[in-house]
Motif scaffolding. Structure first.
Motif, PDB file in Angstrom:
ATOM      1  N   TYR A  63      -7.249 -41.397 -35.887  1.00  0.00           N
ATOM      2  CA  TYR A  63      -8.429 -40.959 -36.651  1.00  0.00           C
ATOM      3  C   TYR A  63      -8.968 -41.765 -37.878  1.00  0.00           C
ATOM      4  O   TYR A  63     -10.007 -42.077 -37.801  1.00  0.00           O
ATOM      5  N   THR A  71     -16.700 -46.471 -34.120  1.00  0.00           N
ATOM      6  CA  THR A  71     -16.476 -46.169 -32.537  1.00  0.00           C
ATOM      7  C   THR A  71     -17.997 -46.203 -31.779  1.00  0.00           C
ATOM      8  O   THR A  71     -18.088 -45.642 -30.840  1.00  0.00           O
ATOM      9  N   VAL A  96      -5.292 -43.609 -27.271  1.00  0.00           N
ATOM     10  CA  VAL A  96      -6.539 -42.789 -27.914  1.00  0.00           C
ATOM     11  C   VAL A  96      -7.779 -42.964 -27.352  1.00  0.00           C
ATOM     12  O   VAL A  96      -8.153 -44.176 -27.162  1.00  0.00           O
ATOM     13  N   ASP A  98     -11.887 -40.990 -26.476  1.00  0.00           N
ATOM     14  CA  ASP A  98     -12.791 -40.204 -26.875  1.00  0.00           C
ATOM     15  C   ASP A  98     -13.275 -39.200 -25.757  1.00  0.00           C
ATOM     16  O   ASP A  98     -12.407 -39.191 -24.643  1.00  0.00           O
ATOM     17  N   LEU A 141     -11.380 -36.027 -29.408  1.00  0.00           N
ATOM     18  CA  LEU A 141     -10.594 -37.278 -29.728  1.00  0.00           C
ATOM     19  C   LEU A 141      -9.045 -36.806 -29.147  1.00  0.00           C
ATOM     20  O   LEU A 141      -8.545 -35.397 -29.154  1.00  0.00           O
TER      21      LEU A 141
END
Length: 206
Positions: A63, A71, A96, A98, A141
């Motif tokens: 994060y 992003t 990771v 979205d 996330l």
């Protein structure tokens, strides 16, 4: 006169020794199988815990990294890979993403083909590996961790092999000890039998 048939005492001794060795081997194998099953469950719990810990440890770092880099790039831009700190073999990789499924960050050795397209939180068995997904920031996330394919199975096989190896090494020794103990137990019977054989046919004394 030379015997035409096996000595009855020796035959009984052999049968008893083989029966005891078979019982010991069967009990040992049953114990090894039970221990192997318990060990497999324990190893699975440890590996699942490692997947969870990696995902939970990556979330705050990912994060912060995403906030620093931003992003809002184009959807088809290449995901950022975390640089490797020296050459090493990565046993747990992570990705990771979205909420739309776009890859934002990934470990240096991650193979996207091994990660599922769905992002349902929790554990899932993929086609070649075990995966775990953790959601954060109100479901915007997602971190998915994956084991190196075959790593868990190899670990279980190696641990089971270490349980079986003593059986293979010690079984001949156990069989020899059983044979010696049974032979010693039969010595009085053998001496009594030889004493009877040494008597003449007309000797009827007690």
């Amino acid at each position: 006169m030379r015997r035409l048939f096996p000595h009855p005492g020796f035959s009984l001794q052999r049968r008893l020794a083989l029966a005891l060795a078979g019982c010991v081997t069967a009990c040992w194998l049953a114990g090894t199988v039970a221990a192997g099953l318990v060990l497999r469950e324990e190893i699975s719990e440890v590996f699942d815990s490692a997947l969870q810990e990696v995902a939970q440890g990556v979330l705050p770092l990912a994060y912060a990294e995403i906030l620093d880099r931003g992003t809002d790039g184009p959807p088809d831009s290449a995901p950022n890979r975390i640089a490797s700190v020296g050459p090493h073999r990565e046993y747990i990789a992570y990705v990771v993403r979205d909420a739309s499924g776009r890859v934002l960050l990934m470990s240096h050795d991650a193979d996207l083909a091994a990660f599922p397209t769905t992002m349902q939180p929790g554990f899932v068995d993929g086609p070649v590996t075990r995966l775990y997904t953790e959601a954060a920031v109100q479901g915007t996330l997602f971190v998915t961790t994956a084991e190196r394919p075959g790593h868990r199975r190899t670990t279980v096989l190696q641990a089971t092999r270490m349980l079986v190896l003593p059986l293979v090494v010690l079984l001949p020794l156990v069989a020899a000890v059983i044979w010696i103990l049974v032979a010693r137990s039969f010595q009085p019977i053998g001496a009594f039998q030889r004493a009877i054989e040494a008597r003449g046919g007309g000797n009827l004394t007690p």
